[in-house]
Design an enzyme around this catalytic site. Structure first.
Site: not given
Ligand SMILES: NC(=[NH2+])NCCC[C@H](N)C(=O)O
Length: 325
Positions: A115, A144, A146, A148, A161, A250, A252, A295
């Protein structure tokens, strides 16, 4: 079967043309494999489906870009960021590629990659939209698990990411041209035009940022409470109908049941239909100008990889106007 969309597209001057950028980059996180996603998505027939079933004129340079020619020889951590120069160089180049397509009024479809690449796509498209549409701002729907939105200093992992939204909104800033200092005002998006859907794994400091900046975010709790239909309605209402939209998806965001092959899976996510539904509704606005699919990591699960790829293709088709009836 499938048929081309009949929804008029308000902000594209060449609505039947797709600029496709395949980005084989995994440097925004630590698990190898996500760079193989574009090949896997394309090998499973995604571009033929867009061309033959949805009637797009696909502009693809037949290259998965891994940007090896611009990789820095040494790339030590900086402000807690891992591989800062590599991610910066790749996203800067990608920003120019996305800008070129968007400037011509085409839809920009980017197949990632992790990402972090959204720093490139969104900055390039935001700049092109400002130039093409008299200063208009690009809205972003970030689907997502998350947020991010970690700034380098608050990130627990140092993986970029988990930081793209911080750089894209200007919450994270850096002067050094080799480390995102190339991002100018015209590349950035406004926090008031950013909406999240699907969140369920947000770091404590990220939660603070979302609150402090009143960023509109719909978590899985909101989806449980209101249903996906109402949530998408509220998300689109927040953006407003006169705004071009970029969809940064994303994989996920979906429950691991539907997308197990991804680097940071989180249980309790969207169903396949909820994911497709979001993409379908955003298409129906007629305001969508670009999409990232990121992702997908085909190497993480043996049996789950093909399901994840299939899910990814379905999300892209839905955003580009495929409909059930
Ligand atoms: N694009 C993603 N899958 N991001 C996951 C981030 C997970 C976590 N919050 C981090 O900053 O590491």
């Amino acid at each position: 079967m499938t048929q081309p969309s009949t929804i008029p597209q308000k902000f594209l001057t060449r609505p039947h043309e797709l600029g496709v950028v395949a980005v084989g980059f995994s440097g925004g996180q630590c698990k190898p494999g996500v760079e193989a996603a574009p090949v896997a998505l394309i090998a499973s027939g995604l571009l033929e489906q867009l061309r033959d079933d949805l009637d797009y004129d696909v502009h693809y340079d037949n290259m998965v870009h891994n940007y090896t020619d611009i990789m820095p020889t040494s790339d030590s951590e900086y402000r807690n960021m891992k591989k800062p120069r590599a991610v910066s160089a790749v996203t800067q180049r990608l920003s120019e590629q996305a800008y070129e397509h968007a400037k011509q009024g085409k839809f920009v479809l980017t197949l990632g990659g992790d990402h972090s690449i959204a720093i490139g796509t969104i900055s390039g498209i935001a700049k092109a939209i400002r130039e093409r549409l008299e200063g208009r701002e690009l809205a972003v729907i970030w689907v997502d698990a998350h947020a991010d939105i970690n700034t380098p200093e608050i990130s627990q992992s140092g993986n970029i990411h988990g930081m793209p939204v911080a750089f894209l909104t200007g919450l994270a800033k850096e002067e050094n041209k080799d480390i995102f200092g190339w991002l100018e005002k015209e590349h950035l998006i406004n926090v008031s035009k950013l909406v999240y859907i699907g969140l369920r794994d947000v770091d404590r400091e990220e939660k603070k940022l979302l609150r402090e900046h009143s960023i509109r975010a719909f978590s899985m709790h909101d989806i449980d409470r209101h249903g996906i239909g109402r949530v998408v309605e509220m998300a689109l209402a927040h953006i407003g109908n006169d705004t071009p939209i970029h969809l940064s998806f994303d994989v996920d965001a979906l429950d691991p049941q539907w997308a197990p092959s991804t680097g940071t899976p989180v249980r309790g996510g969207l169903t396949l239909r909820e994911g497709d539904f979001i993409a379908e509704c955003v298409h129906q606005t007629g305001n969508l100008v670009g999409m990232d699919l990121v992702e997908v990591n085909p190497s993480l699960e043996t049996s789950g990889a093909s399901d994840t790829i299939r899910t990814g293709c379905s999300l892209v088709r839905s955003a580009l106007g495929d409909s059930l009836l």
